[in-house]
Each structure stands twice: as C-alpha cells, then as structure tokens.
Motif scaffolding. Structure first.
Motif, PDB file in Angstrom:
ATOM      1  N   GLY A 158       0.793  -1.228   0.000  1.00 44.44           N
ATOM      2  CA  GLY A 158       0.000   0.000   0.000  1.00 44.44           C
ATOM      3  C   GLY A 158       0.815   1.263   0.000  1.00 44.44           C
ATOM      4  N   ASP A 159       0.396   2.184   0.869  1.00 41.41           N
ATOM      5  CA  ASP A 159       0.985   3.524   0.936  1.00 41.41           C
ATOM      6  C   ASP A 159       2.250   3.462   1.800  1.00 41.41           C
ATOM      7  N   ILE A 160       3.306   2.911   1.213  1.00 39.79           N
ATOM      8  CA  ILE A 160       4.535   2.665   1.974  1.00 39.79           C
ATOM      9  C   ILE A 160       5.178   3.991   2.413  1.00 39.79           C
ATOM     10  N   SER A 163       3.956   5.747   5.541  1.00 37.04           N
ATOM     11  CA  SER A 163       3.600   4.831   6.629  1.00 37.04           C
ATOM     12  C   SER A 163       4.713   4.641   7.652  1.00 37.04           C
ATOM     13  N   ARG A 164       4.429   5.028   8.887  1.00 33.23           N
ATOM     14  CA  ARG A 164       5.381   4.738   9.965  1.00 33.23           C
ATOM     15  C   ARG A 164       5.342   3.246  10.311  1.00 33.23           C
ATOM     16  N   VAL A 165       4.215   2.592  10.021  1.00 38.48           N
ATOM     17  CA  VAL A 165       4.116   1.148  10.300  1.00 38.48           C
ATOM     18  C   VAL A 165       5.070   0.373   9.382  1.00 38.48           C
ATOM     19  N   VAL A 212       0.104 -11.163   4.874  1.00 36.76           N
ATOM     20  CA  VAL A 212      -0.238 -10.073   3.966  1.00 36.76           C
ATOM     21  C   VAL A 212      -0.561  -8.872   4.854  1.00 36.76           C
ATOM     22  N   MET A 213       0.339  -7.896   4.839  1.00 35.98           N
ATOM     23  CA  MET A 213       0.206  -6.753   5.748  1.00 35.98           C
ATOM     24  C   MET A 213      -0.215  -5.532   4.945  1.00 35.98           C
ATOM     25  N   LEU A 214      -1.479  -5.159   5.083  1.00 40.42           N
ATOM     26  CA  LEU A 214      -2.026  -4.029   4.327  1.00 40.42           C
ATOM     27  C   LEU A 214      -1.808  -2.742   5.104  1.00 40.42           C
ATOM     28  N   LEU A 215      -1.618  -1.659   4.376  1.00 43.14           N
ATOM     29  CA  LEU A 215      -1.431  -0.352   5.015  1.00 43.14           C
ATOM     30  C   LEU A 215      -2.577   0.577   4.636  1.00 43.14           C
ATOM     31  N   ARG A 216      -2.920   1.453   5.547  1.00 47.60           N
ATOM     32  CA  ARG A 216      -3.962   2.449   5.257  1.00 47.60           C
ATOM     33  C   ARG A 216      -3.428   3.489   4.266  1.00 47.60           C
ATOM     34  N   VAL A 217      -4.290   3.918   3.355  1.00 49.73           N
ATOM     35  CA  VAL A 217      -3.949   5.086   2.531  1.00 49.73           C
ATOM     36  C   VAL A 217      -4.068   6.301   3.445  1.00 49.73           C
ATOM     37  N   GLN A 218      -2.945   6.993   3.640  1.00 43.39           N
ATOM     38  CA  GLN A 218      -2.903   8.034   4.672  1.00 43.39           C
ATOM     39  C   GLN A 218      -3.206   9.404   4.091  1.00 43.39           C
ATOM     40  N   HIS A 219      -4.511   9.635   3.919  1.00 42.64           N
ATOM     41  CA  HIS A 219      -4.944  10.858   3.239  1.00 42.64           C
ATOM     42  C   HIS A 219      -4.431  12.116   3.931  1.00 42.64           C
ATOM     43  N   GLU A 220      -4.247  12.058   5.251  1.00 44.72           N
ATOM     44  CA  GLU A 220      -3.791  13.249   5.973  1.00 44.72           C
ATOM     45  C   GLU A 220      -2.354  13.615   5.618  1.00 44.72           C
ATOM     46  N   PRO A 258      -2.931  -2.236  10.275  1.00 43.13           N
ATOM     47  CA  PRO A 258      -2.842  -1.536  11.566  1.00 43.13           C
ATOM     48  C   PRO A 258      -4.136  -0.833  11.953  1.00 43.13           C
ATOM     49  N   ALA A 259      -4.994  -0.547  10.921  1.00 39.03           N
ATOM     50  CA  ALA A 259      -6.243   0.184  11.120  1.00 39.03           C
ATOM     51  C   ALA A 259      -5.945   1.615  11.627  1.00 39.03           C
ATOM     52  N   PRO A 260      -6.873   2.558  11.460  1.00 35.31           N
ATOM     53  CA  PRO A 260      -8.210   2.368  10.920  1.00 35.31           C
ATOM     54  C   PRO A 260      -8.172   1.909   9.456  1.00 35.31           C
ATOM     55  N   VAL A 261      -9.170   1.093   9.113  1.00 35.00           N
ATOM     56  CA  VAL A 261      -9.259   0.531   7.765  1.00 35.00           C
ATOM     57  C   VAL A 261     -10.144   1.432   6.901  1.00 35.00           C
ATOM     58  N   ASN A 262      -9.692   1.714   5.696  1.00 35.08           N
ATOM     59  CA  ASN A 262     -10.592   2.297   4.688  1.00 35.08           C
ATOM     60  C   ASN A 262     -11.265   1.111   4.000  1.00 35.08           C
ATOM     61  N   ARG A 263     -12.450   0.758   4.493  1.00 33.65           N
ATOM     62  CA  ARG A 263     -13.134  -0.426   3.949  1.00 33.65           C
ATOM     63  C   ARG A 263     -13.445  -0.235   2.465  1.00 33.65           C
ATOM     64  N   GLY A 264     -13.191  -1.277   1.696  1.00 36.24           N
ATOM     65  CA  GLY A 264     -13.449  -1.197   0.266  1.00 36.24           C
ATOM     66  C   GLY A 264     -12.318  -0.540  -0.501  1.00 36.24           C
ATOM     67  N   VAL A 265     -11.277  -0.106   0.206  1.00 30.46           N
ATOM     68  CA  VAL A 265     -10.128   0.514  -0.455  1.00 30.46           C
ATOM     69  C   VAL A 265      -8.929  -0.424  -0.308  1.00 30.46           C
ATOM     70  N   GLU A 266      -8.342  -0.490   0.904  1.00 26.43           N
ATOM     71  CA  GLU A 266      -7.204  -1.417   1.096  1.00 26.43           C
ATOM     72  C   GLU A 266      -7.678  -2.862   1.129  1.00 26.43           C
ATOM     73  N   ILE A 267      -8.907  -3.069   1.557  1.00 25.99           N
ATOM     74  CA  ILE A 267      -9.439  -4.430   1.729  1.00 25.99           C
ATOM     75  C   ILE A 267     -10.945  -4.393   1.496  1.00 25.99           C
ATOM     76  N   ASP A 268     -11.440  -5.411   0.820  1.00 25.26           N
ATOM     77  CA  ASP A 268     -12.880  -5.579   0.640  1.00 25.26           C
ATOM     78  C   ASP A 268     -13.527  -5.599   2.030  1.00 25.26           C
ATOM     79  N   SER A 269     -14.582  -4.812   2.199  1.00 23.43           N
ATOM     80  CA  SER A 269     -15.197  -4.700   3.525  1.00 23.43           C
ATOM     81  C   SER A 269     -15.576  -6.065   4.104  1.00 23.43           C
TER      82      SER A 269
END
Ligand code: CP
Length: 307
Positions: A158-160, A163-165, A212-220, A258-269
């Motif tokens: 994802g948004d590497i 991402s601090r994660v 499989v480690m998904l990352l949040r798209v960090q819009h902020e 790590p969440a919060p999850v953008n459902r339907g974006v990084e992962i199917d809800s």
C-alpha cells in the motif's frame, strides 16, 4: 533500566523476544506487574483511537496512575515548547510520557541533550517515522500464529512512503529472519526501504505469502493533488485485497492491517473479519503489547505461577 521506547529497531533481539513473551503472558493472565508504579502522562497531538485507548487500557490493567493531557487545552497551544512541557511533567512527578506527534523524529534533539531531566518516553507514533508499539503488537500477533519469524514471507502492501508502520516493521522483520517484499503505487514507494525487501507487483507471488500486511492510505499525509486524483475503486482493484486475491492465499496465511481501515479501499469490507484476518486480534493484542512496553520502562517483572 530503559528510558526510551521510540524505535523498535533499537531493541536487542533478546529484549524484543522477551517483550513479546511478556505480552503473551499478560494476555493469558500469567504475569503480574511489579509493585513500583510510575505515573504515566498520555499526550496525543495527532488523532488516535487504538493507540491512545489501548495505552490507557494497559495503564488501567497495570494499575499505573495516569493523566491524559489534551494538547489543544494545554500550554502547548500557548506556544510552550515540547521540551518545556516534558520538563514540567517531570517536575510535577510524571515518570513516563506516551506521546504521538505529527513531526517525524521530534524527540531526537531533546532526548540527546537532556534525556536525564525528562520523563521516560514512549513514542506512540511520530509522523511517517516510527510506530514501535504497533510493531510490537504486530510481532506478537505473528508470533501467536506462527511461533517464529525466520523464513516467513511477509508482503507489506500500500501507501509505503507515508507509513510509519511500514518503516517500523520492515527493518525488524528482516532482522528477525523474515523475507519482506513490498507492493503498492509507484509514487508511494520509499527507496530507503529497499535494503529490507524488494518492490514487486502485488499479484507476483501473493499466493506464497505467509503474512499479507495491508497499510492504510494516509490521506492526511497526501498532497492536495494526490487526494484530488485518488480513486478508491481504482486503488482497490489495483492494490487492494479483493475476494479473488483472498481466495489465492495459502490456507495458513494471515491478513494484517494496523487500522483504521478504509473499507473497500485497502481491503474488501467483507474480508475485514474473514477467517484469515487478524485485524481485530491485532487491536486486542495492542493492550498487552503496551503493558509489556510500560513494564519495560517501569521496572522488572515478576511471573505468577499458574495453579
Ligand atoms: N494503528 C493505529 O495507530 O491506530 P490509531 O491511529 O487509531 O491509534
């Protein structure tokens, strides 16, 4: 005794594995904290649900006296420097501070020059720098499932760049013997992380991954341009965990975020709570990982015999 928990990669393997073990003992009720209990102050300059509330829950479970400081109502809002805020907290009797801040590495100048006059510090996330308590709970979650790190194939997706994660986890996972790879949009790659793993197309070897480690798209942290051109549906199709991708995973693979999850974006809800998902288990483990961190800074631990 340790004064800082700001970067997971500063820990020796021995300390790290001991903390994971302690977190698991706390989870199973096999460990009680030492009698000495320092006062903890929690200050979150950036929004948080999981980290802020699970540190407070850890403090409650450990019986640590605690205060919560709202930065918008503190003297930081009048222009007081972070260094002076920290010295003030030490002067009034705070032993440990838990701080989240948007500025990467904000603590480095203070703690290099004046560490002894400041409270012990837990980094609860610094900009796109480090998120060591998230790393510890992630390692705990992987350890709970696999009992090892060596040889595990771990794909961070994802948004590497923002991402601090990713930054916290990639280095420590490689040090522990995992085979790390990255996938995600080309514009959000971080060349400094290629020492820990290569970038590959998402569908390249996805079915061989253990984690499989998904990352949040960090819009902020995206620019106005990036936010205005971002298309959730297109991102999901290209870089998200779709049902088709889920179906190709190994039977024993686990999904993390790590969440919060953008459902339907990084992962199917519908997959957020699928059998392979450990997303809510990660959150639950966060309390016990943070108990281990606070104890690491507070005092040695004692183990209670199970009857
Ligand atoms: N994973 C994580 O750091 O979540 P919060 O921002 O809610 O603390």
């Amino acid at each position: 005794m340790a004064n800082l928990f700001v970067n997971i990669n500063d820990l020796s393997n021995q300390d790290l594995l001991a903390m994971i073990h302690q977190a698991l003992l706390f989870k199973h009720g096999d460990l009680i904290p030492a009698a000495e209990k320092q006062v903890v102050a929690n200050i979150f300059f950036e929004n948080s649900t999981r980290t802020a509330s699970s540190f407070q829950m850890a403090e409650i479970k450990l019986g640590f006296p605690r205060i919560v400081i709202d930065p918008s109502r503190s003297s930081a809002a009048k222009g007081e420097s972070l260094s002076d805020t920290l010295k003030t907290l030490k002067a009034i009797g705070v032993g440990i501070v838990v701080i989240r801040h948007s500025l990467r590495g904000w603590y480095e100048p203070f703690y290099e020059s004046a560490g002894k006059t400041l409270p012990k510090l837990v980094n609860a996330g610094d900009g796109n720098g480090q998120h060591p308590s998230q790393s510890l709970l992630d390692l705990m979650t992987i350890s709970e499932h696999f009992g090892r790190f060596a040889g595990l194939k771990i794909r961070i997706i994802g948004d590497i760049y923002h991402s601090r994660v990713a930054r916290s986890n990639a280095e420590i996972l490689k040090r522990l013997g995992a085979e790390v790879t990255f996938s995600g949009p080309r514009d959000w790659r971080d060349a400094s992380l290629t020492q820990y793993g290569q970038y590959v197309d998402l569908d390249d070897g996805l079915g061989q991954q253990d984690v499989v480690m998904l990352l949040r798209v960090q819009h902020e942290r995206l620019s106005a341009d990036e936010n205005s051109t971002f298309t959730p549906i297109a991102y999901h199709a290209q870089f998200g965990l779709t049902q088709a991708r889920y179906d190709c995973l190994k039977n024993d693979a686990i999904i993390m975020h790590p969440a919060p999850v953008n459902r339907g974006v990084e992962i199917d809800s519908d997959l957020v709570e699928a059998p392979k998902s450990r997303i809510f288990q990660q959150m639950a483990n966060g309390v016990f990982a943070r108990m281990a961190i606070l104890n690491y800074l507070n005092s040695p631990l004692t183990t209670r015999e199970l009857v």
